[in-house]
Write a protein that holds these residues in place. Sequence first.
Motif, PDB file in Angstrom:
ATOM      1  N   LYS A 170       4.034  -0.471 -15.030  1.00 11.60           N
ATOM      2  CA  LYS A 170       4.839  -0.203 -14.050  1.00 11.60           C
ATOM      3  C   LYS A 170       5.212  -1.531 -13.126  1.00 11.60           C
ATOM      4  O   LYS A 170       4.249  -2.160 -12.934  1.00 11.60           O
ATOM      5  CB  LYS A 170       4.402   1.116 -13.095  1.00 11.60           C
ATOM      6  CG  LYS A 170       4.149   2.121 -13.667  1.00 11.60           C
ATOM      7  CD  LYS A 170       3.557   3.155 -12.772  1.00 11.60           C
ATOM      8  CE  LYS A 170       3.396   4.521 -13.321  1.00 11.60           C
ATOM      9  NZ  LYS A 170       3.278   5.579 -12.247  1.00 11.60           N
ATOM     10  N   PHE A 171       6.250  -1.508 -12.614  1.00 10.35           N
ATOM     11  CA  PHE A 171       6.821  -2.856 -11.793  1.00 10.35           C
ATOM     12  C   PHE A 171       6.691  -2.171 -10.321  1.00 10.35           C
ATOM     13  O   PHE A 171       7.302  -1.118  -9.975  1.00 10.35           O
ATOM     14  CB  PHE A 171       8.034  -3.218 -12.182  1.00 10.35           C
ATOM     15  CG  PHE A 171       8.496  -4.423 -11.137  1.00 10.35           C
ATOM     16  CD1 PHE A 171       8.149  -5.373 -11.458  1.00 10.35           C
ATOM     17  CD2 PHE A 171       9.288  -4.217 -10.086  1.00 10.35           C
ATOM     18  CE1 PHE A 171       8.553  -6.642 -10.756  1.00 10.35           C
ATOM     19  CE2 PHE A 171       9.791  -5.209  -9.219  1.00 10.35           C
ATOM     20  CZ  PHE A 171       9.237  -6.475  -9.367  1.00 10.35           C
ATOM     21  N   VAL A 172       5.982  -2.857  -9.270  1.00 13.64           N
ATOM     22  CA  VAL A 172       6.057  -2.496  -7.646  1.00 13.64           C
ATOM     23  C   VAL A 172       6.556  -3.628  -7.118  1.00 13.64           C
ATOM     24  O   VAL A 172       5.719  -4.814  -7.382  1.00 13.64           O
ATOM     25  CB  VAL A 172       4.796  -2.047  -7.356  1.00 13.64           C
ATOM     26  CG1 VAL A 172       4.723  -1.802  -5.931  1.00 13.64           C
ATOM     27  CG2 VAL A 172       4.167  -0.925  -8.237  1.00 13.64           C
ATOM     28  N   GLY A 173       7.739  -3.716  -6.480  1.00 10.98           N
ATOM     29  CA  GLY A 173       8.206  -4.501  -5.589  1.00 10.98           C
ATOM     30  C   GLY A 173       8.850  -4.193  -4.299  1.00 10.98           C
ATOM     31  O   GLY A 173       8.782  -2.892  -4.001  1.00 10.98           O
TER      32      GLY A 173
ATOM     33  N   ASP B  32       5.227  -7.952  -7.651  1.00  9.30           N
ATOM     34  CA  ASP B  32       6.042  -9.033  -7.148  1.00  9.30           C
ATOM     35  C   ASP B  32       7.359  -8.726  -6.142  1.00  9.30           C
ATOM     36  O   ASP B  32       7.782  -7.451  -6.275  1.00  9.30           O
ATOM     37  CB  ASP B  32       7.015  -9.551  -8.520  1.00  9.30           C
ATOM     38  CG  ASP B  32       7.555 -11.037  -8.242  1.00  9.30           C
ATOM     39  OD1 ASP B  32       7.749 -11.060  -7.190  1.00  9.30           O
ATOM     40  OD2 ASP B  32       7.899 -11.698  -9.206  1.00  9.30           O
ATOM     41  N   PRO B  33       7.188  -9.262  -5.112  1.00  7.26           N
ATOM     42  CA  PRO B  33       8.114  -8.834  -3.928  1.00  7.26           C
ATOM     43  C   PRO B  33       9.501  -8.674  -4.289  1.00  7.26           C
ATOM     44  O   PRO B  33      10.296  -7.611  -3.723  1.00  7.26           O
ATOM     45  CB  PRO B  33       7.905  -9.780  -2.863  1.00  7.26           C
ATOM     46  CG  PRO B  33       6.402 -10.389  -2.955  1.00  7.26           C
ATOM     47  CD  PRO B  33       6.404 -10.367  -4.430  1.00  7.26           C
ATOM     48  N   MET B  34      10.182  -9.778  -5.080  1.00  5.30           N
ATOM     49  CA  MET B  34      11.475  -9.637  -5.206  1.00  5.30           C
ATOM     50  C   MET B  34      11.744  -9.375  -6.722  1.00  5.30           C
ATOM     51  O   MET B  34      11.074 -10.105  -7.679  1.00  5.30           O
ATOM     52  CB  MET B  34      11.848 -10.906  -4.841  1.00  5.30           C
ATOM     53  CG  MET B  34      11.383 -11.753  -3.984  1.00  5.30           C
ATOM     54  SD  MET B  34      12.190 -10.964  -2.123  1.00  5.30           S
ATOM     55  CE  MET B  34      13.541 -11.808  -2.288  1.00  5.30           C
ATOM     56  N   LEU B  35      12.589  -8.710  -7.314  1.00  4.43           N
ATOM     57  CA  LEU B  35      13.220  -8.347  -8.604  1.00  4.43           C
ATOM     58  C   LEU B  35      14.642  -8.952  -8.288  1.00  4.43           C
ATOM     59  O   LEU B  35      15.585  -8.244  -8.249  1.00  4.43           O
ATOM     60  CB  LEU B  35      13.257  -7.015  -8.992  1.00  4.43           C
ATOM     61  CG  LEU B  35      13.799  -6.540 -10.346  1.00  4.43           C
ATOM     62  CD1 LEU B  35      12.903  -7.450 -11.251  1.00  4.43           C
ATOM     63  CD2 LEU B  35      13.684  -5.194 -10.630  1.00  4.43           C
ATOM     64  N   ALA B  36      14.776 -10.160  -8.802  1.00  5.12           N
ATOM     65  CA  ALA B  36      15.937 -10.761  -8.335  1.00  5.12           C
ATOM     66  C   ALA B  36      16.883 -10.876  -9.676  1.00  5.12           C
ATOM     67  O   ALA B  36      17.545 -10.064 -10.015  1.00  5.12           O
ATOM     68  CB  ALA B  36      15.798 -12.286  -8.035  1.00  5.12           C
ATOM     69  N   THR B  37      16.739 -12.072 -10.539  1.00  2.00           N
ATOM     70  CA  THR B  37      17.360 -12.089 -11.997  1.00  2.00           C
ATOM     71  C   THR B  37      16.724 -11.038 -12.809  1.00  2.00           C
ATOM     72  O   THR B  37      17.345 -10.511 -13.829  1.00  2.00           O
ATOM     73  CB  THR B  37      17.351 -13.561 -12.356  1.00  2.00           C
ATOM     74  OG1 THR B  37      15.986 -13.829 -12.695  1.00  2.00           O
ATOM     75  CG2 THR B  37      18.149 -14.342 -11.767  1.00  2.00           C
ATOM     76  N   GLY B  38      15.269 -10.769 -12.630  1.00  2.00           N
ATOM     77  CA  GLY B  38      14.646  -9.873 -13.604  1.00  2.00           C
ATOM     78  C   GLY B  38      13.551 -10.641 -14.667  1.00  2.00           C
ATOM     79  O   GLY B  38      12.907 -10.157 -15.333  1.00  2.00           O
ATOM     80  N   GLY B  39      13.983 -12.115 -14.538  1.00  2.00           N
ATOM     81  CA  GLY B  39      13.549 -12.839 -15.607  1.00  2.00           C
ATOM     82  C   GLY B  39      11.939 -12.911 -15.844  1.00  2.00           C
ATOM     83  O   GLY B  39      11.434 -12.859 -16.638  1.00  2.00           O
ATOM     84  N   SER B  40      11.382 -13.172 -14.552  1.00  2.00           N
ATOM     85  CA  SER B  40       9.936 -13.128 -14.470  1.00  2.00           C
ATOM     86  C   SER B  40       9.229 -11.885 -14.787  1.00  2.00           C
ATOM     87  O   SER B  40       8.206 -11.758 -15.404  1.00  2.00           O
ATOM     88  CB  SER B  40       9.524 -13.777 -13.028  1.00  2.00           C
ATOM     89  OG  SER B  40       9.830 -14.671 -12.817  1.00  2.00           O
ATOM     90  N   ALA B  41      10.062 -10.831 -14.116  1.00  2.00           N
ATOM     91  CA  ALA B  41       9.287  -9.439 -14.556  1.00  2.00           C
ATOM     92  C   ALA B  41       9.508  -9.040 -15.995  1.00  2.00           C
ATOM     93  O   ALA B  41       8.623  -8.547 -16.662  1.00  2.00           O
ATOM     94  CB  ALA B  41      10.174  -8.163 -13.819  1.00  2.00           C
ATOM     95  N   VAL B  42      10.689  -9.405 -16.836  1.00  6.86           N
ATOM     96  CA  VAL B  42      10.809  -9.009 -18.117  1.00  6.86           C
ATOM     97  C   VAL B  42       9.678  -9.824 -18.807  1.00  6.86           C
ATOM     98  O   VAL B  42       9.050  -9.424 -19.826  1.00  6.86           O
ATOM     99  CB  VAL B  42      12.073  -9.418 -18.595  1.00  6.86           C
ATOM    100  CG1 VAL B  42      12.379  -9.557 -20.215  1.00  6.86           C
ATOM    101  CG2 VAL B  42      13.204  -8.401 -17.970  1.00  6.86           C
TER     102      VAL B  42
ATOM    103  N   ALA C 147       0.995  -1.242   0.031  1.00  5.43           N
ATOM    104  CA  ALA C 147      -0.017   0.041  -0.031  1.00  5.43           C
ATOM    105  C   ALA C 147       0.703   1.347  -0.047  1.00  5.43           C
ATOM    106  O   ALA C 147       0.571   2.333  -0.596  1.00  5.43           O
ATOM    107  CB  ALA C 147      -0.917  -0.110   1.120  1.00  5.43           C
ATOM    108  N   LEU C 148       1.896   1.144   0.766  1.00  3.68           N
ATOM    109  CA  LEU C 148       2.755   2.340   0.949  1.00  3.68           C
ATOM    110  C   LEU C 148       3.532   2.711  -0.410  1.00  3.68           C
ATOM    111  O   LEU C 148       3.693   4.000  -1.123  1.00  3.68           O
ATOM    112  CB  LEU C 148       3.768   2.228   1.873  1.00  3.68           C
ATOM    113  CG  LEU C 148       3.403   2.385   3.591  1.00  3.68           C
ATOM    114  CD1 LEU C 148       4.532   1.866   4.277  1.00  3.68           C
ATOM    115  CD2 LEU C 148       2.991   3.993   3.681  1.00  3.68           C
ATOM    116  N   LEU C 149       3.955   1.702  -0.915  1.00  6.96           N
ATOM    117  CA  LEU C 149       4.622   1.763  -2.574  1.00  6.96           C
ATOM    118  C   LEU C 149       3.686   2.076  -3.418  1.00  6.96           C
ATOM    119  O   LEU C 149       4.231   2.862  -4.512  1.00  6.96           O
ATOM    120  CB  LEU C 149       5.554   0.384  -2.800  1.00  6.96           C
ATOM    121  CG  LEU C 149       6.605   0.001  -1.777  1.00  6.96           C
ATOM    122  CD1 LEU C 149       6.890  -1.507  -1.808  1.00  6.96           C
ATOM    123  CD2 LEU C 149       7.647   0.993  -1.931  1.00  6.96           C
ATOM    124  N   VAL C 150       2.768   1.669  -3.730  1.00  3.83           N
ATOM    125  CA  VAL C 150       1.704   2.116  -4.622  1.00  3.83           C
ATOM    126  C   VAL C 150       1.188   3.235  -4.834  1.00  3.83           C
ATOM    127  O   VAL C 150       1.117   3.771  -5.440  1.00  3.83           O
ATOM    128  CB  VAL C 150       0.446   0.899  -4.649  1.00  3.83           C
ATOM    129  CG1 VAL C 150      -0.615   1.121  -3.888  1.00  3.83           C
ATOM    130  CG2 VAL C 150      -0.018   0.732  -6.138  1.00  3.83           C
TER     131      VAL C 150
END
Length: 208
Positions: A155-158, A130-140, A38-41
């Motif tokens: 937009k990406f919110v993590g 998505d809580p985690m932007l790790a390798t970025g594969g799923s987000a991409v 909620a805070l991030l969005v």
Amino acid sequence: MSNVHVSPHPLVAHKLSLLRQASTEPKKFRQLIKELAALLVYEATLDLATEPVEIETPIMRTTAYRLQEKIGLVPILRAGLGMVEGIWELMPSAEVWHIGLYRDERTLKPVEYYNKLPTEPTVSVCLILDPMLATGGSAVATVDILKRWGAKKIKFVGLIAAPEGIQAMQSAHPDVPIYVAHIDERLNEHGYIVPGLGDAGDRQFGTA
């Protein structure tokens, strides 16, 4: 990293510290995910378009403003599910569309297994959760899916991101802004964020 927005809010920093602790139980972990989302969005939606509307207050008629753009929440299953409720409380009319991806532990590449998007876009703005932007594969991969669908504003919110994940997103989709609570140090040899917070899905659902 002009399109990467790291929250400066002290409440975000405080709640993220609690989230990271190994002793935080699943129930509290889910509550913190909800609150952080909620805070991030709130920050991620500062540029949403509005339109004037005439309303009647108890005192007089006046001009007010309402959202002009229709919002779609796109949680990446399963960890992204925990972010929906907190955002829904702020935007109860937002549509929710699920994208199912898992990371192949051998190749670290995303594998799509669930997609129920309608034939044509029904929203103006898509917020990938998505809580985690790790390798970025799923987000991409999720941005790829949404762009093929016809989404124009994404937009990406993590919660936390690794520099490697940010680089992957910026290389593939430089037009997609990233909103996170913190940028961590790096990925380890297994593709996990360091110092990170463990597996966000397992910690939410008690399956660690």
